[in-house]
Scaffold this motif. Structure first.
Motif, PDB file in Angstrom:
ATOM      1  N   ARG A  44       0.862  -1.197   0.000  1.00  0.00           N
ATOM      2  CA  ARG A  44       0.000   0.000   0.000  1.00  0.00           C
ATOM      3  C   ARG A  44       0.894   1.242   0.000  1.00  0.00           C
ATOM      4  O   ARG A  44       1.865   1.302  -0.701  1.00  0.00           O
ATOM      5  CB  ARG A  44      -0.907  -0.006   1.247  1.00  0.00           C
ATOM      6  CG  ARG A  44      -1.745  -1.257   1.405  1.00  0.00           C
ATOM      7  CD  ARG A  44      -2.945  -1.269   0.479  1.00  0.00           C
ATOM      8  NE  ARG A  44      -4.049  -0.504   0.985  1.00  0.00           N
ATOM      9  CZ  ARG A  44      -4.963  -0.934   1.843  1.00  0.00           C
ATOM     10  NH1 ARG A  44      -4.880  -2.153   2.332  1.00  0.00           N
ATOM     11  NH2 ARG A  44      -5.973  -0.177   2.207  1.00  0.00           N
ATOM     12  N   ALA A  45       0.545   2.205   0.859  1.00  0.00           N
ATOM     13  CA  ALA A  45       1.262   3.487   0.922  1.00  0.00           C
ATOM     14  C   ALA A  45       2.707   3.285   1.401  1.00  0.00           C
ATOM     15  O   ALA A  45       3.090   2.178   1.775  1.00  0.00           O
ATOM     16  CB  ALA A  45       0.522   4.410   1.867  1.00  0.00           C
ATOM     17  N   VAL A  47       4.912   6.498   2.555  1.00  0.00           N
ATOM     18  CA  VAL A  47       5.613   7.698   3.024  1.00  0.00           C
ATOM     19  C   VAL A  47       5.068   8.110   4.395  1.00  0.00           C
ATOM     20  O   VAL A  47       3.865   8.335   4.543  1.00  0.00           O
ATOM     21  CB  VAL A  47       5.447   8.869   2.026  1.00  0.00           C
ATOM     22  CG1 VAL A  47       6.120  10.131   2.548  1.00  0.00           C
ATOM     23  CG2 VAL A  47       6.016   8.503   0.655  1.00  0.00           C
ATOM     24  N   LEU A 199      11.800  11.253  -4.286  1.00  0.00           N
ATOM     25  CA  LEU A 199      10.605  11.028  -5.094  1.00  0.00           C
ATOM     26  C   LEU A 199      10.497  12.076  -6.201  1.00  0.00           C
ATOM     27  O   LEU A 199      10.883  13.228  -6.007  1.00  0.00           O
ATOM     28  CB  LEU A 199       9.350  11.115  -4.206  1.00  0.00           C
ATOM     29  CG  LEU A 199       8.886   9.796  -3.569  1.00  0.00           C
ATOM     30  CD1 LEU A 199       9.963   9.183  -2.698  1.00  0.00           C
ATOM     31  CD2 LEU A 199       7.622  10.023  -2.768  1.00  0.00           C
ATOM     32  N   TYR A 201       7.563  13.732  -8.637  1.00  0.00           N
ATOM     33  CA  TYR A 201       6.175  13.903  -9.047  1.00  0.00           C
ATOM     34  C   TYR A 201       6.207  14.641 -10.381  1.00  0.00           C
ATOM     35  O   TYR A 201       6.756  15.738 -10.457  1.00  0.00           O
ATOM     36  CB  TYR A 201       5.414  14.758  -8.030  1.00  0.00           C
ATOM     37  CG  TYR A 201       5.140  14.075  -6.700  1.00  0.00           C
ATOM     38  CD1 TYR A 201       6.082  14.087  -5.680  1.00  0.00           C
ATOM     39  CD2 TYR A 201       3.914  13.444  -6.465  1.00  0.00           C
ATOM     40  CE1 TYR A 201       5.817  13.470  -4.459  1.00  0.00           C
ATOM     41  CE2 TYR A 201       3.635  12.834  -5.249  1.00  0.00           C
ATOM     42  CZ  TYR A 201       4.591  12.851  -4.253  1.00  0.00           C
ATOM     43  OH  TYR A 201       4.325  12.244  -3.049  1.00  0.00           O
ATOM     44  N   SER A 212       8.775   6.435  -7.038  1.00  0.00           N
ATOM     45  CA  SER A 212       9.020   6.275  -5.610  1.00  0.00           C
ATOM     46  C   SER A 212       9.858   5.014  -5.418  1.00  0.00           C
ATOM     47  O   SER A 212      10.417   4.474  -6.393  1.00  0.00           O
ATOM     48  CB  SER A 212       7.682   6.211  -4.872  1.00  0.00           C
ATOM     49  OG  SER A 212       7.871   6.048  -3.484  1.00  0.00           O
ATOM     50  N   ARG A 214      10.896   1.533  -2.409  1.00  0.00           N
ATOM     51  CA  ARG A 214      10.708   0.862  -1.127  1.00  0.00           C
ATOM     52  C   ARG A 214      12.044   0.562  -0.456  1.00  0.00           C
ATOM     53  O   ARG A 214      12.123   0.365   0.732  1.00  0.00           O
ATOM     54  CB  ARG A 214       9.908  -0.443  -1.300  1.00  0.00           C
ATOM     55  CG  ARG A 214       8.420  -0.210  -1.522  1.00  0.00           C
ATOM     56  CD  ARG A 214       7.740   0.407  -0.301  1.00  0.00           C
ATOM     57  NE  ARG A 214       6.342   0.696  -0.584  1.00  0.00           N
ATOM     58  CZ  ARG A 214       5.901   1.819  -1.125  1.00  0.00           C
ATOM     59  NH1 ARG A 214       6.758   2.784  -1.429  1.00  0.00           N
ATOM     60  NH2 ARG A 214       4.622   1.999  -1.361  1.00  0.00           N
ATOM     61  N   ARG A 220       9.154   1.770  -6.784  1.00  0.00           N
ATOM     62  CA  ARG A 220       7.690   1.820  -6.810  1.00  0.00           C
ATOM     63  C   ARG A 220       7.349   2.980  -7.740  1.00  0.00           C
ATOM     64  O   ARG A 220       7.916   4.072  -7.592  1.00  0.00           O
ATOM     65  CB  ARG A 220       7.177   2.081  -5.388  1.00  0.00           C
ATOM     66  CG  ARG A 220       5.673   2.225  -5.273  1.00  0.00           C
ATOM     67  CD  ARG A 220       5.006   0.890  -5.161  1.00  0.00           C
ATOM     68  NE  ARG A 220       3.600   0.990  -4.777  1.00  0.00           N
ATOM     69  CZ  ARG A 220       2.666   0.180  -5.286  1.00  0.00           C
ATOM     70  NH1 ARG A 220       2.966  -0.742  -6.173  1.00  0.00           N
ATOM     71  NH2 ARG A 220       1.424   0.286  -4.877  1.00  0.00           N
ATOM     72  N   TYR A 222       4.160   4.969 -10.361  1.00  0.00           N
ATOM     73  CA  TYR A 222       2.740   5.080 -10.713  1.00  0.00           C
ATOM     74  C   TYR A 222       2.581   5.889 -11.991  1.00  0.00           C
ATOM     75  O   TYR A 222       3.351   6.826 -12.246  1.00  0.00           O
ATOM     76  CB  TYR A 222       1.969   5.804  -9.608  1.00  0.00           C
ATOM     77  CG  TYR A 222       2.000   5.141  -8.255  1.00  0.00           C
ATOM     78  CD1 TYR A 222       1.068   4.169  -7.909  1.00  0.00           C
ATOM     79  CD2 TYR A 222       2.966   5.503  -7.314  1.00  0.00           C
ATOM     80  CE1 TYR A 222       1.090   3.581  -6.646  1.00  0.00           C
ATOM     81  CE2 TYR A 222       3.001   4.910  -6.055  1.00  0.00           C
ATOM     82  CZ  TYR A 222       2.056   3.949  -5.722  1.00  0.00           C
ATOM     83  OH  TYR A 222       2.082   3.361  -4.487  1.00  0.00           O
ATOM     84  N   PRO A 293      -4.135   9.565  -3.424  1.00  0.00           N
ATOM     85  CA  PRO A 293      -2.797   9.286  -2.880  1.00  0.00           C
ATOM     86  C   PRO A 293      -1.716  10.302  -3.242  1.00  0.00           C
ATOM     87  O   PRO A 293      -0.576  10.176  -2.794  1.00  0.00           O
ATOM     88  CB  PRO A 293      -2.459   7.914  -3.486  1.00  0.00           C
ATOM     89  CG  PRO A 293      -3.284   7.832  -4.727  1.00  0.00           C
ATOM     90  CD  PRO A 293      -4.526   8.609  -4.466  1.00  0.00           C
ATOM     91  N   THR A 294      -2.056  11.326  -4.016  1.00  0.00           N
ATOM     92  CA  THR A 294      -1.026  12.241  -4.514  1.00  0.00           C
ATOM     93  C   THR A 294      -0.212  12.899  -3.402  1.00  0.00           C
ATOM     94  O   THR A 294       0.981  13.125  -3.552  1.00  0.00           O
ATOM     95  CB  THR A 294      -1.661  13.330  -5.420  1.00  0.00           C
ATOM     96  OG1 THR A 294      -2.752  12.743  -6.129  1.00  0.00           O
ATOM     97  CG2 THR A 294      -0.658  13.891  -6.378  1.00  0.00           C
ATOM     98  N   GLY A 295      -0.825  13.222  -2.287  1.00  0.00           N
ATOM     99  CA  GLY A 295      -0.074  13.871  -1.216  1.00  0.00           C
ATOM    100  C   GLY A 295       0.543  12.875  -0.239  1.00  0.00           C
ATOM    101  O   GLY A 295       1.184  13.279   0.733  1.00  0.00           O
ATOM    102  N   TYR A 385       3.399  18.644   3.238  1.00  0.00           N
ATOM    103  CA  TYR A 385       3.946  17.346   2.850  1.00  0.00           C
ATOM    104  C   TYR A 385       4.603  16.637   4.033  1.00  0.00           C
ATOM    105  O   TYR A 385       4.413  15.431   4.219  1.00  0.00           O
ATOM    106  CB  TYR A 385       4.948  17.523   1.700  1.00  0.00           C
ATOM    107  CG  TYR A 385       5.226  16.226   0.987  1.00  0.00           C
ATOM    108  CD1 TYR A 385       4.389  15.778  -0.033  1.00  0.00           C
ATOM    109  CD2 TYR A 385       6.307  15.424   1.353  1.00  0.00           C
ATOM    110  CE1 TYR A 385       4.615  14.568  -0.672  1.00  0.00           C
ATOM    111  CE2 TYR A 385       6.549  14.211   0.720  1.00  0.00           C
ATOM    112  CZ  TYR A 385       5.695  13.797  -0.297  1.00  0.00           C
ATOM    113  OH  TYR A 385       5.923  12.588  -0.916  1.00  0.00           O
TER     114      TYR A 385
HETATM  115  C1  PHB Z   1       4.422   5.261  -2.617  1.00  0.00           C
HETATM  116  O1  PHB Z   1       5.658   5.112  -2.540  1.00  0.00           O
HETATM  117  O2  PHB Z   1       3.654   4.292  -2.625  1.00  0.00           O
HETATM  118  C2  PHB Z   1       3.849   6.620  -2.711  1.00  0.00           C
HETATM  119  C3  PHB Z   1       4.683   7.715  -2.568  1.00  0.00           C
HETATM  120  C4  PHB Z   1       4.160   8.996  -2.665  1.00  0.00           C
HETATM  121  C5  PHB Z   1       2.808   9.168  -2.898  1.00  0.00           C
HETATM  122  C6  PHB Z   1       1.964   8.073  -3.014  1.00  0.00           C
HETATM  123  C7  PHB Z   1       2.488   6.797  -2.926  1.00  0.00           C
HETATM  124  O3  PHB Z   1       2.310  10.418  -2.997  1.00  0.00           O
END
Ligand code: PHB
Ligand code: APR
Length: 392
Positions: A44-45, A47, A199, A201, A212, A214, A220, A222, A293-295, A385
């Motif tokens: 899942r998430a 951060v 990260l 964006y 992103s 792990r 990771r 998106y 999930p953007t933030g 953030y």
């Molecule tokens: C993630 O690493 O899963 C991740 C990181 C930043 C985000 C959302 C997900 O804003």
């Protein structure tokens, strides 16, 4: 069976609540529909806000987080063919975020609960709540073919967005606020060295992308996609191709490819139920609210609810005082709406909306330019953030 607080769900909310209450001397039972192996492997998430990481450390469950978590002092925003770094630590007087998977948090909390004799019931089906209107609520569930009952003083609904608890708040007693977005995220986990230490964006004509990680070996990432995207239409080569296109803006680096270990589509939704309490039932985390999930806020917001509820319940069991319990919903909702606003803003700023006109696109470019060129605007992003203070 009897306990003080019956908790539905062994995600970050339910497990952290059980752990913090244990530290306060309050007895809980956690009832989870999935197996332990399943919740420990669910990606899942990833951060943690500054305060969320601190909460885990202060609660004695942060040793592995401190050893293995990746502390990030900045993030990058890509748009119009350039990369701009937001120096989170410089802009917030030293705060940072920690990249550490939600399932790792879950593993650490399960381990802590079990090693102090915590009662966690995995693979429980047909969970039902009873008696929340009166003084004697309870939970019933089936485990190993046996129907079991727990009597308790309070029920904590920590069972996520698709759980059963929210359905126990009568329609006449709540209001729902929601917004859906005309896109989703296609997420991948890959055995590839993250190409950037921080990260990224990215806003791109083909849609949003996020790079992103792990660990030092696991990427990771998106990609913005359609809400009903058919994963079968995305070959691995197509996924990497889009990641290269959307993330490699100025030739400064190249996204590293590797075997794709997992993939999935994450829907984008904003959702709040008010109030977050009905009599002896408290809704916590995703059961009460969802953010896009953007933030990177979902897990952090859940942990903020848990802090408020654990203190309120500890007060109640120590001295019979109900003022913090009575204020639970109002206290949490202040932060929930701040975080809704921020998550909505980050989402709107960085995604391609199918119905956006050229004027709207120019406004978004101008806003991004302002965010990276004005220290005041950068600070607004940075302080949200890394996480707003808990006493807002
Ligand atoms: C993630 O690493 O899963 C991740 C990181 C930043 C985000 C959302 C997900 O804003
Ligand atoms: N009975 C028992 N358990 C249930 C039921 C049910 N009827 N329905 C759901 N559950 C369990 C789920 O299997 C899951 O383990 O409740 C747990 C809820 O966990 P999460 O969905 O992780 O929600 P929460 O703990 O509030 O954490 C919020 O999760 O979705 C992410 O972005 C979100 O990171 C945030 C975090």
């Amino acid at each position: 069976m009897r306990t003080q607080v019956a908790i539905i769900g062994a995600g970050p909310s339910g497990l952290l609540l059980s752990h913090l209450l244990h530290l306060e001397g309050v007895d809980t039972v956690v009832v989870e529909s999935q197996s332990r192996a399943y919740v420990e492997a669910r990606i899942r998430a990833g951060v943690l806000e500054h305060g969320a990481a601190q909460t885990l450390v202060e609660a004695g469950v942060g040793a592995r987080l401190q050893r293995e978590g990746l502390v990030h002092h900045g993030i990058n925003l890509n748009f119009s063919g350039q990369t701009h770094r937001i120096d989170l630590s410089d802009l917030t007087g030293g705060s940072a975020v920690t990249v550490y998977g939600q399932h790792e948090v879950v593993k650490d909390l399960i381990e802590a609960r079990l090693s102090s004799g915590g009662d966690l019931r995995f693979a429980a089906s047909d969970v039902q709540i009873s008696g929340i209107d009166g003084d004697a609520p309870g939970l019933a569930f089936t485990q190993d073919g046996q129907r079991q009952e727990i009597a308790c003083a309070f029920v904590a609904g920590c069972d996520g967005f698709h759980g059963v608890s929210r359905g126990y708040v009568p329609a006449s007693q709540h209001r729902i606020y929601e917004r859906s977005y005309p896109f989703a995220w296609l997420g991948i986990l890959a055995a590839a060295r993250p190409a950037s230490e921080e990260l990224i964006y990215a806003r791109h004509a083909n849609g949003f992308a996020l790079l992103s990680m792990r660990s030092a070996e696991i990427t990771r990432a998106y990609l913005q996609c359609a809400p009903d995207e058919d994963l079968a239409q995305w070959s691995d080569a197509h996924v990497w191709d889009e990641l290269h296109k959307r993330l490699e803006v100025d030739g400064a680096f190249r996204v590293n490819e590797g075997p794709i270990l997992q993939r999935g589509v994450t829907p984008m939704r904003s959702f709040v139920i008010e109030p977050m309490q009905y009599r002896r039932l408290f809704l916590v985390g995703d059961a009460a609210h969802i953010v896009p999930p953007t933030g990177a806020k979902g897990m952090n917001l859940a942990m903020a609810d848990v802090r408020v509820l654990s203190r309120a319940l500890a007060d109640y069991f120590r001295s019979g005082k109900t003022d913090r319990l009575d204020a639970y919903s109002a206290t949490c909702l202040r932060r929930v709406w701040q975080v809704q606003r921020f998550s909505w803003w980050m989402t709107a700023l960085l995604h391609r909306f199918p119905d956006a006109d050229a004027f709207g696109e120019r406004l978004r470019d101008a806003e991004l330019r302002h965010v990276v060129s004005s220290r005041a605007a950068s600070r607004v992003l940075a302080e949200n953030y890394v996480g707003l203070p808990y006493d807002i």
